[in-house]
Write an enzyme that holds these catalytic residues in place. Structure first.
Site, PDB file in Angstrom:
ATOM      1  N   ASP A  44     -12.131 -32.456   9.115  1.00 13.74           N
ATOM      2  CA  ASP A  44     -13.437 -32.296  10.022  1.00 13.74           C
ATOM      3  C   ASP A  44     -13.525 -33.999  10.196  1.00 13.74           C
ATOM      4  OD1 ASP A  44     -16.016 -32.090  10.047  1.00 13.74           O
ATOM      5  OD2 ASP A  44     -15.976 -33.124   8.541  1.00 13.74           O
ATOM      6  N   LEU A  45     -14.388 -34.138  10.721  1.00 18.90           N
ATOM      7  CA  LEU A  45     -14.007 -35.199  11.695  1.00 18.90           C
ATOM      8  C   LEU A  45     -15.700 -35.998  11.162  1.00 18.90           C
ATOM      9  CD1 LEU A  45     -13.999 -37.137  14.888  1.00 18.90           C
ATOM     10  CD2 LEU A  45     -15.776 -36.167  15.924  1.00 18.90           C
ATOM     11  N   ASP A  46     -16.641 -35.883  11.593  1.00 19.82           N
ATOM     12  CA  ASP A  46     -18.241 -36.015  11.803  1.00 19.82           C
ATOM     13  C   ASP A  46     -17.924 -36.728   9.945  1.00 19.82           C
ATOM     14  OD1 ASP A  46     -19.264 -36.497  14.306  1.00 19.82           O
ATOM     15  OD2 ASP A  46     -19.379 -33.851  13.802  1.00 19.82           O
ATOM     16  N   THR A  81     -20.104 -40.632  11.857  1.00 19.58           N
ATOM     17  CA  THR A  81     -20.882 -39.664  13.306  1.00 19.58           C
ATOM     18  C   THR A  81     -22.415 -39.001  12.351  1.00 19.58           C
ATOM     19  OG1 THR A  81     -19.207 -38.663  13.521  1.00 19.58           O
ATOM     20  CG2 THR A  81     -20.199 -40.244  15.376  1.00 19.58           C
ATOM     21  N   TRP A 102     -31.471 -35.587  15.453  1.00 22.21           N
ATOM     22  CA  TRP A 102     -32.579 -34.171  14.941  1.00 22.21           C
ATOM     23  C   TRP A 102     -33.670 -34.838  14.779  1.00 22.21           C
ATOM     24  CZ3 TRP A 102     -31.062 -29.701  16.361  1.00 22.21           C
ATOM     25  CH2 TRP A 102     -29.721 -29.525  16.833  1.00 22.21           C
ATOM     26  N   LYS A 125     -24.888 -29.949   7.898  1.00 17.26           N
ATOM     27  CA  LYS A 125     -24.038 -31.478   8.114  1.00 17.26           C
ATOM     28  C   LYS A 125     -22.660 -30.446   8.238  1.00 17.26           C
ATOM     29  CE  LYS A 125     -23.268 -35.299   5.203  1.00 17.26           C
ATOM     30  NZ  LYS A 125     -23.557 -36.257   4.430  1.00 17.26           N
ATOM     31  N   VAL A 165     -22.300 -27.455  10.627  1.00 17.82           N
ATOM     32  CA  VAL A 165     -22.871 -26.865  10.124  1.00 17.82           C
ATOM     33  C   VAL A 165     -23.131 -26.321  12.097  1.00 17.82           C
ATOM     34  CG1 VAL A 165     -23.416 -25.307   8.906  1.00 17.82           C
ATOM     35  CG2 VAL A 165     -25.527 -26.522  10.158  1.00 17.82           C
ATOM     36  N   SER A 213     -27.094 -26.132  13.008  1.00 13.85           N
ATOM     37  CA  SER A 213     -28.510 -27.025  12.686  1.00 13.85           C
ATOM     38  C   SER A 213     -29.479 -26.875  13.163  1.00 13.85           C
ATOM     39  CB  SER A 213     -27.574 -28.000  13.279  1.00 13.85           C
ATOM     40  OG  SER A 213     -26.370 -28.466  12.681  1.00 13.85           O
ATOM     41  N   LYS A 267     -30.869 -32.858  21.965  1.00 21.07           N
ATOM     42  CA  LYS A 267     -30.660 -33.395  20.664  1.00 21.07           C
ATOM     43  C   LYS A 267     -29.033 -34.126  20.829  1.00 21.07           C
ATOM     44  CE  LYS A 267     -27.653 -33.546  17.427  1.00 21.07           C
ATOM     45  NZ  LYS A 267     -26.027 -33.135  17.209  1.00 21.07           N
ATOM     46  N   SER A 316     -12.748 -29.559  13.777  1.00 18.00           N
ATOM     47  CA  SER A 316     -14.891 -29.648  13.773  1.00 18.00           C
ATOM     48  C   SER A 316     -15.186 -29.308  14.052  1.00 18.00           C
ATOM     49  CB  SER A 316     -14.454 -31.537  14.118  1.00 18.00           C
ATOM     50  OG  SER A 316     -15.769 -32.227  14.542  1.00 18.00           O
ATOM     51  N   ALA A 317     -16.693 -28.793  13.191  1.00 15.15           N
ATOM     52  CA  ALA A 317     -17.424 -27.910  14.595  1.00 15.15           C
ATOM     53  C   ALA A 317     -17.782 -28.573  15.643  1.00 15.15           C
ATOM     54  CB  ALA A 317     -18.666 -27.258  13.650  1.00 15.15           C
ATOM     55  N   SER A 318     -17.663 -29.401  15.848  1.00 12.51           N
ATOM     56  CA  SER A 318     -18.556 -30.496  16.825  1.00 12.51           C
ATOM     57  C   SER A 318     -17.815 -30.395  18.321  1.00 12.51           C
ATOM     58  CB  SER A 318     -18.905 -32.512  16.622  1.00 12.51           C
ATOM     59  OG  SER A 318     -18.982 -32.908  17.856  1.00 12.51           O
ATOM     60  N   LYS A 374     -18.114 -22.334  10.147  1.00 12.98           N
ATOM     61  CA  LYS A 374     -18.179 -23.669   8.826  1.00 12.98           C
ATOM     62  C   LYS A 374     -19.409 -22.562   7.991  1.00 12.98           C
ATOM     63  CE  LYS A 374     -15.685 -27.137  10.053  1.00 12.98           C
ATOM     64  NZ  LYS A 374     -15.563 -28.822   9.945  1.00 12.98           N
ATOM     65  N   GLU A 418     -12.484 -32.749   4.302  1.00 11.99           N
ATOM     66  CA  GLU A 418     -14.232 -32.501   3.993  1.00 11.99           C
ATOM     67  C   GLU A 418     -14.974 -33.049   3.366  1.00 11.99           C
ATOM     68  OE1 GLU A 418     -16.606 -30.743   6.419  1.00 11.99           O
ATOM     69  OE2 GLU A 418     -15.212 -29.796   7.437  1.00 11.99           O
ATOM     70  N   ASP A 419     -16.230 -33.288   4.109  1.00 14.63           N
ATOM     71  CA  ASP A 419     -17.287 -34.367   3.581  1.00 14.63           C
ATOM     72  C   ASP A 419     -18.417 -33.407   3.564  1.00 14.63           C
ATOM     73  OD1 ASP A 419     -17.977 -34.441   6.345  1.00 14.63           O
ATOM     74  OD2 ASP A 419     -19.809 -35.666   6.153  1.00 14.63           O
TER      75      ASP A 419
HETATM   76  C1  BG6 Z   1     -20.444 -31.681  12.696  1.00 10.99           C
HETATM   77  C2  BG6 Z   1     -21.561 -31.784  12.177  1.00 10.99           C
HETATM   78  O1  BG6 Z   1     -19.123 -31.793  12.264  1.00 10.99           O
HETATM   79  O2  BG6 Z   1     -20.393 -30.912  14.375  1.00 10.99           O
HETATM   80  C3  BG6 Z   1     -22.571 -31.111  12.228  1.00 10.99           C
HETATM   81  O3  BG6 Z   1     -21.031 -32.350  10.783  1.00 10.99           O
HETATM   82  C4  BG6 Z   1     -23.034 -30.741  13.671  1.00 10.99           C
HETATM   83  O4  BG6 Z   1     -23.884 -31.765  12.100  1.00 10.99           O
HETATM   84  C5  BG6 Z   1     -21.617 -30.212  14.687  1.00 10.99           C
HETATM   85  O5  BG6 Z   1     -23.804 -30.283  13.472  1.00 10.99           O
HETATM   86  C6  BG6 Z   1     -22.140 -30.201  15.928  1.00 10.99           C
HETATM   87  O6  BG6 Z   1     -21.722 -31.214  16.213  1.00 10.99           O
HETATM   88  P1  BG6 Z   1     -22.202 -30.630  17.632  1.00 10.99           P
HETATM   89  O7  BG6 Z   1     -21.404 -32.457  18.216  1.00 10.99           O
HETATM   90  O8  BG6 Z   1     -21.242 -30.077  18.673  1.00 10.99           O
HETATM   91  O9  BG6 Z   1     -23.502 -31.054  18.656  1.00 10.99           O
HETATM   92 MG    MG Z   2     -18.197 -33.287   8.137  1.00 10.70          MG
END
Ligand code: BG6
Ligand code: MG
Length: 218
Positions: A8-10, A16, A24, A45, A47, A52, A76, A114-116, A145, A169-170
């Site tokens: 996972d990243l964040d 981050t 948010w 977190k 998601v 979110s 956001k 990562s979901a990011s 996730k 993961e965190d």
């Molecule tokens: C996850 C974070 O890694 O990425 C979430 O824990 C975040 O908080 C999600 O909503 C999506 O990130 P991004 O950067 O695409 O808005």
């Molecule tokens: Mg995380």
């Protein structure tokens, strides 16, 4: 010995997750003149950005048009990207760089799960992109996730069975995703739910190959 590490990243590689929640909060203050309670942080977190926002709107008990929903997502992310401007390799969490080196020495392959959507951008900022053999695009998986999809895709990208991988993961959603993927779960954090991982560490400074191998072969 495991052959892959699915990160996972964040909140695992860099802190981050705090910046996500601050963004948010700023959004909710600006658009709804409201404050978010600390308790909502865990629920956002791991998601996706979309999920979110759904959690946040539900908490605020407001519904918005699809156009407004999309605008809120863009806003956001703009706040979040602003906060990311100054980020550099100094923002890598304690122990992570050494752990990555240990994994590389043992020819363990690395994937980002990562979901990011900002994952590749952040890895570039941290100067870590070359350390990863694969980066899963969260848009390429059907379910976010806590579904296991992104960890399954990360293992597949490394051409490995999930059982030959560890996932780190965190978040509670992320831990469920790892567990359901069949990978060995390593959770970082102090939340009670994170104790359900195969191995739970309080901080990233405890991410050490010997510690993980001991638990993995137990
Ligand atoms: C996850 C974070 O890694 O990425 C979430 O824990 C975040 O908080 C999600 O909503 C999506 O990130 P991004 O950067 O695409 O808005
Ligand atoms: Mg995380």
């Amino acid at each position: 010995m495991f052959k892959g590490a699915l990160f996972d990243l964040d909140g695992v590689i860099t802190d981050t997750s705090i910046l996500h929640f601050e963004a948010w909060r700023k959004l909710v203050d600006t658009f709804f003149s409201s404050e978010l309670p600390d308790s909502l942080e865990e629920k956002t977190k791991g998601v996706s950005r979309t999920d979110s926002l759904k959690v946040i709107l539900k908490h605020l008990d407001v519904s918005v048009s699809e156009t407004m929903f999309q605008q809120l997502l863009v806003e956001k992310n703009a706040y979040y990207k602003e906060a990311l401007q100054g980020i550099s390799s100094e923002a890598i969490l304690p122990g992570v760089s050494d752990f990555i080196s240990e994994l590389k020495q043992q020819q363990v392959r690395l994937a980002l799960a990562s979901a990011s959507l900002n994952g590749p951008f952040i890895l570039d900022k941290l100067d870590l992109r070359d350390s990863f053999d694969a980066i899963v695009d969260p848009r390429s998986v059907a379910r976010g996730k806590p579904a296991p999809d992104i960890f399954l895709a990360a293992a597949a990208a490394l051409k490995l069975k999930p059982s030959k991988c560890i996932g780190i993961e965190d978040s509670i959603a992320g831990l469920r995703a790892i567990k359901d993927s069949g990978a060995f779960s390593v959770a970082v954090g102090k939340t009670t739910e994170l104790q359900k991982a195969d191995l739970t560490l309080s901080t990233t400074a405890e991410l050490k190959l010997t510690t993980i191998c001991k638990a993995y072969f137990h």
